[in-house]
Design a protein around this motif. Structure first.
Motif, PDB file in Angstrom:
ATOM      1  N   THR A 167      27.374  39.170  -9.737  1.00  0.00           N
ATOM      2  CA  THR A 167      27.812  38.743 -11.074  1.00  0.00           C
ATOM      3  C   THR A 167      26.899  37.666 -11.637  1.00  0.00           C
ATOM      4  O   THR A 167      26.492  37.721 -12.795  1.00  0.00           O
ATOM      5  N   ASN A 168      26.575  36.691 -10.804  1.00  0.00           N
ATOM      6  CA  ASN A 168      25.774  35.563 -11.291  1.00  0.00           C
ATOM      7  C   ASN A 168      24.295  35.713 -10.951  1.00  0.00           C
ATOM      8  O   ASN A 168      23.518  34.780 -11.114  1.00  0.00           O
ATOM      9  N   ARG A 169      23.930  36.894 -10.453  1.00  0.00           N
ATOM     10  CA  ARG A 169      22.524  37.253 -10.249  1.00  0.00           C
ATOM     11  C   ARG A 169      21.748  36.227  -9.444  1.00  0.00           C
ATOM     12  O   ARG A 169      20.763  35.665  -9.907  1.00  0.00           O
ATOM     13  N   LYS A 170      22.235  35.993  -8.229  1.00  0.00           N
ATOM     14  CA  LYS A 170      21.469  35.124  -7.346  1.00  0.00           C
ATOM     15  C   LYS A 170      21.734  35.515  -5.911  1.00  0.00           C
ATOM     16  O   LYS A 170      22.787  36.092  -5.600  1.00  0.00           O
ATOM     17  N   ASP A 209      25.273  37.184  -4.802  1.00  0.00           N
ATOM     18  CA  ASP A 209      26.209  37.038  -5.904  1.00  0.00           C
ATOM     19  C   ASP A 209      25.710  37.892  -7.067  1.00  0.00           C
ATOM     20  O   ASP A 209      24.859  37.477  -7.851  1.00  0.00           O
TER      21      ASP A 209
END
Lengths: 473, 473
Positions: A106-109, A104
């Motif tokens: 965008t959410n940096r995970k 992910d």
């Protein structure tokens, strides 16, 4: 059929030919830790391909009373992934489980399986303009599962924390074969005990990590490395506080190197050059970075920080990297200390920590104490001052018989080092863990209340003692 | 003498008149939680003055099989510090233990006892040009021990984390009266299970926190509060990511408020004025700060951040505080939501979290779902978008009988809310904990594997179940 034959047959059926190997010759490399200190034996090598297979295998082991030694990249420092010599344990490799379940951006995970190799995780993140900040020497073999089970550290802990701080969600198979599944990261969750943190760093003795959701950082947009000459380690500590105030969270690393370590490195790397003209009692390697998206003029920041440091009389000399090549050259000096020291002869190495502010005094006390007590030995300390964690090596006198020295004086020296660390309120394992190597010392020197708590928790979650026996607890 | 009389006599001798009270009239205020939802009874109120007394008292309780309910400021939200109605438990107040054992300004840490009130900790830090960042409504009564036992949150979690992240060292008395003592902060320590984090947030069911070493931050040199008008909560989420990239760790807070909450507040506070001219579906309160020592031009940072946001079409309107008075006025609007909503009538309140990125969708789904299912009810969500944590209130229809509504529809509404939260992979307690209030819901909706692990750990560390019975586990 004996119980053992029944077990082997059922396990083979469960995992199939690719997932189960009973010929010791085929898995010999995984029976010795990479530093060659520990060698064991195993019933077989199991390599399940998904969490369901791990869970079924653990239930099968539980039914037959077969103990399990989980293994990732087999690059641990304390023999935590090496089975004992009984040959009764099953070696469980997570290496086949390396799927990336979700990335992910965008959410940096990222949610990935335990067998993913750290270097591949770095590449994966870099491919998306992101970064997984934790890194260490064994990144080519170390796996996500191993890094989580040992709460691995490295040189970026100052800013990003140990592995513990980078795990957002966790999946693990427990001793009864049930699956602990908390992969969805919630920034706030107060539903009771922090079971995730209990499993992280438990060295496979409470559960087998099968997958994790990890925190990613923005890629580094720009970095500067500053090499500083200092009169003492105390001055380095003062400079660290100055840099933390000045650069705040942009301070990425702060490593310390004594002059004689630098000399060893310059001998070891004939093409390398000292960053500063003069010799200094101590040197500091300081890394300052700007994240992608952060519009910060690093030059101005470094200039301002170092000018103030000079005016404050905190430093003797300093050089700021003018190019990425120069930055890398400075880091190469730091990273070559361990091999350069090894090249000087046999030694006992210690991964120890004390409170950050006590580190200078501690190092100034322990080096002469050890060298005085063991004539002909030479002690060096270097590493992560910012974390209160130094690697402390004691070199054997020239010409000793290595094996004999390690078994005798080497062992005694380590005990004395650990006694001193404990007397200073420190830890006998800062980042490497306990495994087999430090188990006796932990029992000898650990806080009895903490040891009793650990024993009770272990007994509660693995009553039959099937998970990684002989390690840690 | 009965066992009870013997116990009371020994406890009285141990603690002395100041430390032991058996007249219920004298400790009645501590038998009801501050929201008045739970009232219990107790054998006596014990107020030990140091860790040794706590340990001896716990050993005495263990010998006599007397259970213990630890209590700090009695300002918890879930009845976690209120004894049951049996009257068999001892109420153990930590309020007399408020000593500051060590204040280390250079290294920014303080070691204090469990009874120290949060407001006093704030003052103590401020007096040294430092800051303890965690803050919440109950700061005038909440104690360090209670904040640790409940892993308290608040409005600064976005940048500083929950209480868990601010505890460097911990001292606690365990169920057998032994003292877990890990007050010396080590940035790196890999000596086994993370027992400190296991105790934090365990609501007094695994041990009684008696002291802690807490992390302090530099004082705030300058702050700006930005009030933003937005078309949707989804836009707020996009803006949050933009601000995180732009301001990095200088982003101190990001709160969201729907227009009708703002309207309620403006009704409730006649002198208050809306920060923006027009109405907007959603508003965001953004706080950006500069630490002491950090030479950062906040004006430039905020201007740049908001200009880019306008150009990107992320916001409809925005106002940046031009003075501390304006900043405080904006925060007052946010902090008045709870009382303003209470003034509108009776309601059921929920402290819930989902993954940060799911929050907009979740809120847009749950509000109509609840309002449709319960005609006449009105649902509002507001709070810590940056943490994926909103406070979700459902107002009763006008004219209902409050008590009857709470016992009937109110309870049913809460169950439906929690069902939805779990369906979205969220938590039924983001920051308030479980205590008595949510214990049944946790059992109903919690992951069976996690619940079993918790039960085993509780059994292992408190086999007789003497610590805070009827709470959490």
């Amino acid at each position: 059929m004996t119980n053992k034959e029944t077990f082997l047959g059922e396990a083979a059926r469960l995992l199939g030919p690719k997932g189960f190997e009973t010929d010791p010759a085929e898995f010999a490399p995984w029976l010795t830790d990479w530093r060659g200190r520990f060698t064991g034996r195993a019933l077989a090598l199991a390599s399940p391909q998904n969490t369901r297979e791990v869970a079924e295998l653990v239930r099968l082991c539980a039914r037959h009373g077969v103990s399990i030694v989980p293994q990732g990249g087999n690059s641990g420092m304390v023999g935590g992934a090496t089975p004992d010599s009984s040959g009764n344990a099953l070696l469980l490799s997570l290496r086949r489980m390396k799927a990336v379940r979700d990335l992910d951006v965008t959410n940096r995970k990222v949610t990935c399986e335990a067998g993913l190799v750290l270097h591949n995780l770095h590449e994966l993140a870099a491919g998306q303009g992101l970064r997984f900040p934790l890194t260490l020497g064994g990144k080519g073999s170390a796996t996500v599962g191993g890094l989580i089970s040992t709460n691995a550290g490295g040189s970026q802990v100052l800013r990003h924390g140990s592995m513990r701080a980078l795990v957002l969600g966790l999946e693990a198979v427990l001793a009864d074969g049930s699956v602990f599944s908390m992969l969805t990261p919630l920034k706030k969750d107060n539903r009771g005990f922090d079971l995730k943190q209990l499993l992280i760093g438990s060295e496979g003795t409470l559960g087998i990590v099968t997958a994790a959701t990890l925190k990613l950082s923005p890629a580094i947009a720009d970095r500067k490395v500053i090499w500083v000459g200092l009169p003492s380690l105390k001055a380095a500590r003062t400079l660290l506080l100055h840099c933390q105030d000045h650069a705040g969270p942009q301070l990425e690393g702060f490593e310390v190197i004594p002059q004689h370590c630098l000399d060893s490195v310059l001998q070891y790397l004939p093409d390398a050059r000292a960053p500063l003209v003069e010799a200094h009692a101590w040197h500091a390697l300081i890394e300052v970075i700007a994240d992608a998206g952060q519009a910060t003029a690093l030059d101005a920041l470094c200039e301002g920080m170092m000018t103030a440091a000079f005016e404050g009389g905190l430093v003797e000399d300093a050089a700021i990297s003018a190019s990425e090549a120069q930055a890398e050259a400075m880091w190469l000096l730091r990273e070559s200390i361990a091999p350069a020291e090894r090249a000087k002869g046999t030694a006992v190495q210690h991964d120890i920590s004390v409170a950050v502010e006590k580190m200078p005094e501690f190092v100034e006390a322990i080096i002469p104490a050890i060298e005085a007590a063991w004539s002909g030995s030479r002690a060096v300390a270097f590493g992560h001052l910012g974390d209160g964690n130094v690697h402390f090596h004691v070199l054997a006198p020239v010409g000793v018989d290595e094996a004999a020295w390690h078994a005798g004086d080497g062992k005694a020296i380590s005990s004395q080092v650990y006694d001193l660390v404990v007397a200073w309120g420190g830890s006998i394992s800062a980042e490497h863990g306990i495994g087999q190597l430090k188990r006796d010392e932990l029992r000898r020197l650990g806080d009895p209340v903490a040891l009793a708590m650990m024993a009770r928790v272990k007994q509660a979650l693995d009553p039959a003692g099937l998970l990684n026996p002989g390690k840690l607890t």
